[in-house]
Design an enzyme around this catalytic site. Sequence first.
Site, PDB file in Angstrom:
ATOM      1  NE  ARG A 112      -2.319   8.310  -9.667  1.00 47.38           N
ATOM      2  CZ  ARG A 112      -1.740   7.580  -9.076  1.00 47.38           C
ATOM      3  NH1 ARG A 112      -0.824   8.236  -8.858  1.00 47.38           N
ATOM      4  NH2 ARG A 112      -1.712   6.206  -8.979  1.00 47.38           N
ATOM      5  CB  CYS A 136      -0.738   7.403  -1.464  1.00 43.93           C
ATOM      6  SG  CYS A 136       0.374   6.349  -0.851  1.00 43.93           S
TER       7      CYS A 136
END
Length: 283
Positions: free
Chosen positions: A175, A233
Amino acid sequence: MTPLISPSELRSLLEGEPAPALLDVRWNLMGPPGRQEYDRAHLPGAVFVDLETELAAPAGPGGRHPLPEAEQLQRAFRDAGVDSERPVVVYDAGDGSVAARGWWLLCWAGHARVFVLDGGFAAWVEEGGATTTRVPHPEPGDFVVRPGGMPTADADAAARLARTGVLLDARAGERYRGEREPVDPRAGHIPGAVNAPAAEHVTADGRWRAPEELADRFAGLGVSGTDEVGAYCGSGVNACSVVLALEQAGLRSPEAPAVLYPGSWSEWAGDPRQEAAVGPEAG
């Protein structure tokens, strides 16, 4: 004082007075709902606190899990029996990445004695800890939420931190590199951020790594004991475990914790004005 507590230490704490408030915050991004796991079995006396509706405000421009309003958070904690002078232990399914959100919010709200159960529910069961399906109804707590006990950053401050300090991205490597993005509007990372996957804070059995191991890992990512450091995050949940890990490693203290960017990538990626970097480097 370490932010972690072992199952054996928790058993001892539960035998004392006052016994800690236990918060079960099990949650999984892709499901199933944590409430289902709680209903199957939980620690005796533990109250389920829902990440989506109690530990976060509704999703919107500020990200998928913005910080809750103080009144909402205070109501959730008081309903769970949280008192100002009573210790609190937060646990999740295993690795502490979600429990750290509860820990961080309690610290942000001004609570002085908060712990994350090392290894979570899985470790408790593995060490022979009792479980139950009984849902407790504790007396309402008296905890008063006073926001500001932990530092936060908005998007602009996070961008500056990536240039002048160390900004750690707690998401999985694919990611961060922009190879896939299953939930947010765009792939990639904040320019200048360094990848520090939350999954690497723990061993294969979900227990947290030793402080010296964590310190070595963060040193390899460019974190010193003096540089400004922050974390983000996908939505501000797993990044809380970076803040906790830095404290556990001795690189930050309760008096000078790492900065959290609560909006995280879900806010950043939703703003077309913000640049998204891709690839394995921090650039």
